[in-house]
Design a protein around this motif. Structure first.
Motif, PDB file in Angstrom:
ATOM      1  N   ARG A   3      -7.612   2.645  -9.490  1.00 40.86           N
ATOM      2  CA  ARG A   3      -8.712   1.915  -8.869  1.00 40.86           C
ATOM      3  C   ARG A   3      -9.523   2.855  -7.988  1.00 40.86           C
ATOM      4  NH1 ARG A   3      -9.407  -0.837  -4.101  1.00 40.86           N
ATOM      5  NH2 ARG A   3     -10.761  -2.659  -4.220  1.00 40.86           N
ATOM      6  N   ARG A 162      -2.511 -11.887 -12.073  1.00 44.58           N
ATOM      7  CA  ARG A 162      -2.375 -10.751 -12.970  1.00 44.58           C
ATOM      8  C   ARG A 162      -3.727 -10.329 -13.548  1.00 44.58           C
ATOM      9  NH1 ARG A 162       0.562 -13.010 -16.922  1.00 44.58           N
ATOM     10  NH2 ARG A 162      -1.385 -13.568 -17.972  1.00 44.58           N
ATOM     11  N   LEU A 166      -4.831  -8.067  -9.746  1.00 43.85           N
ATOM     12  CA  LEU A 166      -4.150  -6.789  -9.961  1.00 43.85           C
ATOM     13  C   LEU A 166      -5.095  -5.660 -10.366  1.00 43.85           C
ATOM     14  CD1 LEU A 166      -0.678  -7.651 -11.539  1.00 43.85           C
ATOM     15  CD2 LEU A 166      -1.304  -7.247  -9.157  1.00 43.85           C
ATOM     16  N   THR A 169      -6.194  -4.012  -7.241  1.00 43.55           N
ATOM     17  CA  THR A 169      -5.142  -3.735  -6.260  1.00 43.55           C
ATOM     18  C   THR A 169      -4.780  -2.264  -6.210  1.00 43.55           C
ATOM     19  OG1 THR A 169      -4.206  -5.955  -6.496  1.00 43.55           O
ATOM     20  CG2 THR A 169      -2.748  -4.250  -5.639  1.00 43.55           C
ATOM     21  N   LEU A 172       0.617  -2.903  -4.742  1.00 45.77           N
ATOM     22  CA  LEU A 172       1.257  -4.196  -4.939  1.00 45.77           C
ATOM     23  C   LEU A 172       2.600  -4.164  -4.226  1.00 45.77           C
ATOM     24  CD1 LEU A 172       1.592  -7.001  -6.343  1.00 45.77           C
ATOM     25  CD2 LEU A 172       2.569  -5.752  -8.289  1.00 45.77           C
ATOM     26  N   ALA A 202       3.062  -2.720 -13.744  1.00 51.56           N
ATOM     27  CA  ALA A 202       1.920  -3.054 -12.884  1.00 51.56           C
ATOM     28  C   ALA A 202       0.740  -2.136 -13.167  1.00 51.56           C
ATOM     29  CB  ALA A 202       2.330  -2.967 -11.413  1.00 51.56           C
ATOM     30  N   VAL A 207      -2.848  -1.595 -11.372  1.00 49.22           N
ATOM     31  CA  VAL A 207      -2.315  -1.299 -10.041  1.00 49.22           C
ATOM     32  C   VAL A 207      -1.988   0.187  -9.931  1.00 49.22           C
ATOM     33  CG1 VAL A 207      -0.472  -1.796  -8.388  1.00 49.22           C
ATOM     34  CG2 VAL A 207      -1.376  -3.619  -9.844  1.00 49.22           C
ATOM     35  N   SER A 208      -2.426   0.816  -8.845  1.00 45.50           N
ATOM     36  CA  SER A 208      -2.183   2.245  -8.675  1.00 45.50           C
ATOM     37  C   SER A 208      -0.772   2.534  -8.178  1.00 45.50           C
ATOM     38  CB  SER A 208      -3.201   2.827  -7.687  1.00 45.50           C
ATOM     39  OG  SER A 208      -4.512   2.664  -8.166  1.00 45.50           O
ATOM     40  N   TYR A 209      -0.280   1.740  -7.202  1.00 48.13           N
ATOM     41  CA  TYR A 209       1.040   1.947  -6.621  1.00 48.13           C
ATOM     42  C   TYR A 209       1.725   0.600  -6.441  1.00 48.13           C
ATOM     43  CZ  TYR A 209      -0.719   6.610  -5.479  1.00 48.13           C
ATOM     44  OH  TYR A 209      -1.248   7.868  -5.551  1.00 48.13           O
ATOM     45  N   THR A 210       3.055   0.611  -6.564  1.00 45.26           N
ATOM     46  CA  THR A 210       3.843  -0.597  -6.361  1.00 45.26           C
ATOM     47  C   THR A 210       4.963  -0.299  -5.367  1.00 45.26           C
ATOM     48  OG1 THR A 210       3.401  -1.335  -8.625  1.00 45.26           O
ATOM     49  CG2 THR A 210       5.215  -2.397  -7.457  1.00 45.26           C
ATOM     50  N   SER A 228       4.486   5.061  -8.438  1.00 42.96           N
ATOM     51  CA  SER A 228       3.326   4.962  -9.310  1.00 42.96           C
ATOM     52  C   SER A 228       3.846   4.906 -10.738  1.00 42.96           C
ATOM     53  CB  SER A 228       2.413   6.177  -9.115  1.00 42.96           C
ATOM     54  OG  SER A 228       3.015   7.332  -9.680  1.00 42.96           O
TER      55      SER A 228
END
Length: 328
Positions: A3, A162, A166, A169, A172, A202, A207-210, A228
């Motif tokens: 993102r 989702r 997301l 995001t 997350l 993700a 999503v870049s990072y969870t 990631s």
């Protein structure tokens, strides 16, 4: 897919983003300091009201303030709950949520956005629209446990989250079990999915990072992992506490969003947010007959060494407040 706003996780400083007219030549501003120096970093938070203080906006406000930022709270609905369980939730109409968000965004620059419980797919659509309008502002999205809800609204909410939220995001946040059941419902591997597996699922949704929390280790400790799709960024473990808590994830996600708003890089912000959550849980308290709540103001409590007040020669009775007098 990364993102665009993820750049803000390592580079943004308070006041860099979305300045607009709020920092303009307002004669009411103090002539002594620039507007940027008068303003704390601000976090736009979408969440529900919660009278118990376990979750929702009141919990977010304490966490955001505790790590040095100011919360701009947009009410998405109201929980009907106590400290033990959620009985119901009443979502606000999308128009009312939109009016709140647009009004404050036209006035105050924001450095981060936190998405809590939005209450309905329509509200999630609005949140996604606003996030897309501010692509340089990092979005921290928290997925709570929705098991108190009925199956049909849960499915509709998760689908909208989702598909709409997301992709906007940056980070997350969620419990390992909650994220695994949501993002990897058909997992059939010989081993349980790792945080990397969850982050990879993700990542396929934008999503870049969870940040995966509550991973129970064989030694009885709890592990929290920031990952990631490509690698594990950070792993912290803490001693498992013998209590059932409400609001741990809200505490962590709000603190993380606030620390990112102050300009901290992602790794440092995550480590500090995890440490803040751990201290809050360690000082937790039970205000009612239900679960233990994090003490998000643990830092304001007196130290043990301060329990005994020094004798300053004053009679404290002289300062006692009178009882309520209802006579007129």
């Amino acid at each position: 897919m990364q993102r665009p706003g993820i750049r803000a996780l390592s580079a943004a400083q308070p006041g860099d983003v979305n300045e607009g007219d709020a920092a303009g030549d307002d004669p009411a501003q103090s002539p002594l300091l620039p507007a940027e120096e008068l303003r704390q970093p601000c976090v736009l938070v979408f969440n529900a009201g919660d009278a118990s203080g376990a979750t929702g906006l009141s919990a977010d406000a304490l966490s955001v303030a505790s790590v040095g930022a100011h919360m701009l709270g947009v009410t998405t609905g109201v929980y009907v709950r106590d400290t033990a369980e959620v009985f119901d939730h009443v979502a606000l109409d999308e128009e009312h949520v939109a009016e709140q968000a647009r009004a404050i965004l036209e006035d105050v620059p924001v450095q981060a956005i936190k998405v809590g419980f939005a209450g309905s797919p329509d509200n999630l659509s609005l949140v996604a629209e606003i996030a897309s309008d501010y692509p340089e502002v990092p979005v921290v999205a928290y997925m709570p446990n929705l098991s108190w809800w009925e199956d049909e609204p849960i499915d509709s909410y998760l689908d909208a989250f989702r598909d709409l939220v997301l992709p906007q995001t940056a980070v997350l946040v969620g419990n390992e079990g909650t994220l695994r059941r949501w993002l990897l419902p058909d997992w059939d591997g010989d081993r349980p999915p790792t945080p990397r597996d969850i982050a990879r699922a993700a990542g396929e949704l934008g999503v870049s990072y969870t940040l995966v929390t509550g991973i129970l280790r064989p030694d009885g400790w709890m592990e929290n992992v920031l990952a990631s799709p490509q690698s594990t960024v950070l792993s912290e473990k803490y001693e498992r506490l013998d209590a059932v808590f409400a609001g741990a994830g809200e505490t962590l996600s709000a603190a993380l969003a606030a620390l990112l708003a102050t300009g901290a890089d992602l790794s440092s912000a995550t480590a500090e947010a995890l440490a803040y959550m751990d201290r809050s849980l360690d000082a937790g308290f039970r205000p009612g007959m239900g679960q233990v709540l994090p003490d998000r103001l643990f830092w304001a409590q007196p130290d043990d060494d301060d329990d005994e007040e020094e004798d300053d020669g004053l009679d404290r009775a002289d300062f006692a407040l009178p009882p309520h007098d209802t006579r007129h």
